[in-house]
Design an enzyme around this catalytic site. Sequence first.
Site, short mmCIF file in Angstrom:
data_model
loop_
_atom_site.label_atom_id
_atom_site.label_comp_id
_atom_site.label_asym_id
_atom_site.label_seq_id
_atom_site.Cartn_x
_atom_site.Cartn_y
_atom_site.Cartn_z
CG HIS A 69 -4.73 -0.63 6.32
ND1 HIS A 69 -4.17 -1.55 5.47
CD2 HIS A 69 -5.73 -1.29 6.95
CE1 HIS A 69 -4.79 -2.70 5.60
NE2 HIS A 69 -5.75 -2.57 6.49
CD GLU B 134 -2.64 -1.00 2.74
OE1 GLU B 134 -2.19 -0.28 3.65
OE2 GLU B 134 -3.65 -1.69 2.86
#
Length: 293
Positions: A252, A214
């Site tokens: 996140h 990510e």
Amino acid sequence: MSILINKDSKVITQGITGKTGQFHTRMCRDYANGKEAFVAGVNPKRAGEDFEGVPIYASVKDAKEQTGANVSVIYVPPAGAADAIWEAVDADLDLVICITEGIPVRDMLAVRNRMRQENKKTLLLGPNCPGLITPDELKIGIMPAHICKKGRIGVVSRSGTLTYEAVAQLTELGLGQSSAVGIGGDPINGLKHIDILKMFNDDPETDAVVMIGEIGGPDEVNAAEWAKDNMSKPVVGFIAGVTAPPGKRMGHAGALISGGADTADAKLEIMEACGIRTTRNPSEMGKLLKSVL
């Protein structure tokens, strides 16, 4: 051969009496060797009771002494989760898997520093992770087992849902998994991409690896640079967040672009330069992996 867990692992559930702990312990026990593997639960207020035949102990130390457990999985709410991690680390288990999301960063910082200072041997997976699975042997955590198939491809991912996506694509193509590992999306976590790549590289039953990352943080770049010099097996990669604007947190806690090399584009470029084939389309992960075998 699998990495981190296998059918002979003995598992403690910390937070076994909570709704989430009950549900996922039940699901994990229903899969493959789960009934044999899940040997204990921990809840200081409910010691001496049992959950569907799994005895509950007052502490991780007690549970380990009584059952020989070597792995723990944590479903304790955020306020107490860091203490639960430390309790398992202090009991010298081999592996602690923390599923809990939303642990204060400061709490995790304290646990990580203490683990380092006291030079503890316990490996930590998570927090804020889906856990891991070795198909046909054992699953620990919240991954859906029905999409998995025994095979020779390793999967490591910072994103829970993208772990499932990669696993499902590999299964659909007839390529199973040796193990699939979700490392979690928090800024302070245990095992990183690089640690899992090393394990897959050393595992004679893994032929290739899908690495999913990510935006935010240096982990994927560190892993790619290590892989360039050391990895003897093909790795393909995907980075979530190509369209993410700088400074905005995406889902996140760890997915926040702070510097130039944190963006998805920058990570993909470095991975490509290190010999890792990448895709910008998450629906192509399985096909890309198949193309390098």
